[in-house]
Every structure is written in structure tokens, then in C-alpha cells.
Design an enzyme around this catalytic site. Structure first.
Site, short mmCIF file in Angstrom:
data_model
loop_
_atom_site.label_atom_id
_atom_site.label_comp_id
_atom_site.label_asym_id
_atom_site.label_seq_id
_atom_site.Cartn_x
_atom_site.Cartn_y
_atom_site.Cartn_z
CB VAL A 1 -0.96 0.00 1.20
CG1 VAL A 1 -0.19 0.11 2.52
CG2 VAL A 1 -1.97 1.11 1.10
CG ASP B 1 10.17 11.18 8.59
OD1 ASP B 1 10.40 12.15 7.84
OD2 ASP B 1 10.22 10.00 8.21
CB ILE C 1 13.76 2.97 5.41
CG1 ILE C 1 14.65 4.21 5.37
CG2 ILE C 1 14.25 1.97 6.44
CD1 ILE C 1 16.11 3.92 5.08
CE LYS D 1 8.42 1.43 8.37
NZ LYS D 1 8.45 2.71 9.13
#
Length: 302
Positions: free
Chosen positions: A96, A257, A101, A122
Site C-alpha cells: 500500500v 518525520d 527504507i 511494515k
């Protein structure tokens, strides 16, 4: 290192028939993860960039070309030492989101009570540590050149900046650290009712694979979709300031971030209009001295 840098830049394809923004984005992708990070930062500065370039660089936030699903599945099975079918009741092979990274796949698992639960998985890109170390060697070399060749460069302390960058990039390569940061932010923000942070599933957390609660929302950059859904945009702006200032000045622990690829707005009825924070690989901490220094500067500015 200098020869390697020249060779890498020279090897970047130059299809001059493609639009300039696309050429820049593809060049950054080919140069590696640190350069993708640089492109992500640039993409947020629409006050500095032409719209066509900013739009292309925005794709680096979560639309970097993914690595094959087979590689992701192999990584997951190696991390948990069992076939993927024994971990999840379903697993979407198409990611998705895919960034410099890691990439994210949606899946479903069955909890201890037999109920199915939607999750996001992830997975780190393979071989990232070696690539990042090579990139950092190059940047350290460039920082040294800057210090030697320019008085203004020495004033900016480029080698110290690279050392800070080095620390945060290595932190991003440990998803257990990211899970801990997410859990801390979730605890800190629990009473604010302005932001949702996914729950980490600790029994399915490893340094290279992290399973978490799946969130449903609209990316913060899709303003027209937010308006059409009925989101109060001025309130959203106020809430964003409240969230960030609370993290910085109350807790001294903040999401560091916050590009648009990591921020969504909830469309679920129970939490409609709340922020959703994602990707906690980079967080910042502040001492009491830091907070006092920032507060004095803000007061003077206002």
C-alpha cells in the site's frame, strides 16, 4: 568514495524526453535512500519549488518503486520462523506504501479470541545497512570538503550535522525501536483526543518486520478530498499546532518525520477529523534547556 559517487551519478539514466520533475525523482531514487530522504524534504517546500517538481518529489514520500512481494514474504517468514499462512489469514502482496527504507502491506490476522483483525505489516528493504553506510561515507567526505573550503561551511558544522543524520538513519533500521517510539507517543497523546497512533502488536514485532493496527484515513495532502468528506480544515490546522506544541513543550518527545506521507485524517465515524500519525522511525527529544530556549524564541517572534 569520490570516484564511487561520480560513477553512481554518471550511471543515472537520462531520458531527456521525460518531464524534468520525473527525471529528478528517478535520479534520486537511483542514487539511494539518503537521496530519497533529501527529495522527501524538498517535496514539502512548495514555496521554493515549481509545482511540477514538487508534485513529482511528493511521490518519494510513499511511492518509491517497491521491492518484490516474494522478498517481503521471505523476510516475514524468516523473522517469525513460520510460513506466512500460519501468521496471517490473508496477506496483500501489493504494497500500500513504499518508501526509501521500508514498505507496507495490509494483512488480516486472527487474535486469541478467534476474531479477525486488520493490520499493516511494515517490512525493511533488504540490504539497507550496506547502502546507507556507503552513502554516509560519501556525505562525510563532502562535509569535510565544505569545512576545508569555506568559512561559512565551518560555521554550519557540517560534520556534526552528518553525525546526527547518521544516528537517526540507523535508528530507522530497527523496527523494534520504532515500535517503542510509537507506543510512547500513543501513551503521551492518549488524553488529547486529537491524534490517533496505531497500536503495535508486540508479539509480531522484530527488528526487520513490524505488525501494527491498520488505520483508515485520507492523506493530509489531499485537501480537496478532505473538504468533500466534510473535514473542518481551519480546525485541522489549529489541532496540528496543538499536537506538535504539546509533544514539543509538554513531553519533549515528538514525531520528527512529519511529511505528508506520514500524516492522515481519520474518516471513521467515531474518530472523524482526528489526525493519524504513521511511521515513527524518526522521533526527537528535547531537554528542559532546549524547551526553554525554543519557548523564548517563539515568544520573541510572536
Amino acid at each position: 568514495p569520490g570516484v564511487r559517487l561520480v560513477a553512481r551519478i554518471a550511471s543515472v539514466g537520462r531520458d531527456l524526453s521525460a518531464p524534468r520533475g520525473q527525471r529528478l525523482r528517478e535520479a534520486l531514487q537511483q542514487l539511494g535512500p539518503i537521496f530519497v530522504k533529501f527529495g522527501q524534504v524538498l517535496s514539502t517546500r512548495r514555496d521554493l519549488l515549481p509545482a511540477d517538481i514538487a508534485d513529482e518529489l511528493a511521490l518519494l514520500q510513499d511511492r518509491v518503486p517497491p521491492f518484490p512481494a516474494e522478498v517481503a514474504i521471505t523476510t516475514i517468514e524468516h523473522a517469525f520462523r513460520k510460513p506466512i499462512g500460519e501468521i496471517f489469514t490473508s496477506f496483500e502482496r501489493e504494497p500500500v506504501a513504499s518508501a526509501s527504507i521500508a514498505q507496507v502491506h495490509f494483512a488480516t490476522l486472527r487474535d486469541a479470541g478467534g476474531r479477525e483483525r486488520e493490520v499493516a505489516v511494515k517490512v525493511l528493504r533488504p540490504g539497507m545497512l550496506k547502502v546507507i553506510e556507503q552513502d554516509l561515507d560519501l556525505i562525510r567526505m563532502m562535509a569535510t570538503w565544505i569545512e576545508c573550503l569555506s568559512a561559512d561551511g565551518r560555521r554550519l558544522k557540517p560534520r556534526e550535522v552528518v553525525a546526527e543524520f547518521d544516528k537517526y538513519l540507523h535508528d530507522e533500521l530497527d523496527l523494534m525501536r520504532e515500535a517503542a517510539s510509537a507506543a510512547q507517543l500513543r501513551r503521551n497523546m492518549a488524553g488529547l483526543d486529537l491524534v490517533l497512533i496505531p497500536e503495535m502488536i508486540w508479539e509480531l514485532a522484530r527488528p526487520d518486520v513490524l505488525v501494527m493496527e491498520r488505520m483508515q484515513g485520507i492523506p493530509i495532502s489531499q485537501v480537496e478530498r478532505l473538504r468533500e468528506a466534510g473535514v473542518d480544515i481551519p480546525k485541522l490546522a489549529r489541532d496540528g499546532v496543538t499536537i506538535f506544541f504539546t509533544q514539543v513543550f509538554r513531553d519533549g518527545f515528538f514525531h520528527a518525520d512529519m511529511h505528508p506521507g506520514n500524516i492522515q485524517v481519520s474518516t471513521a465515524p467515531a474518530t472523524f477529523g482526528r489526525y493519524i500519525s504513521l511511521d515513527f522511525g524518526i522521533v526527537g527529544t528535547l531537554t528542559e534547556f532546549d524547551k526553554e530556549y525554543l519557548a523564548q524564541n517563539f515568544t520573541a517572534f510572536f
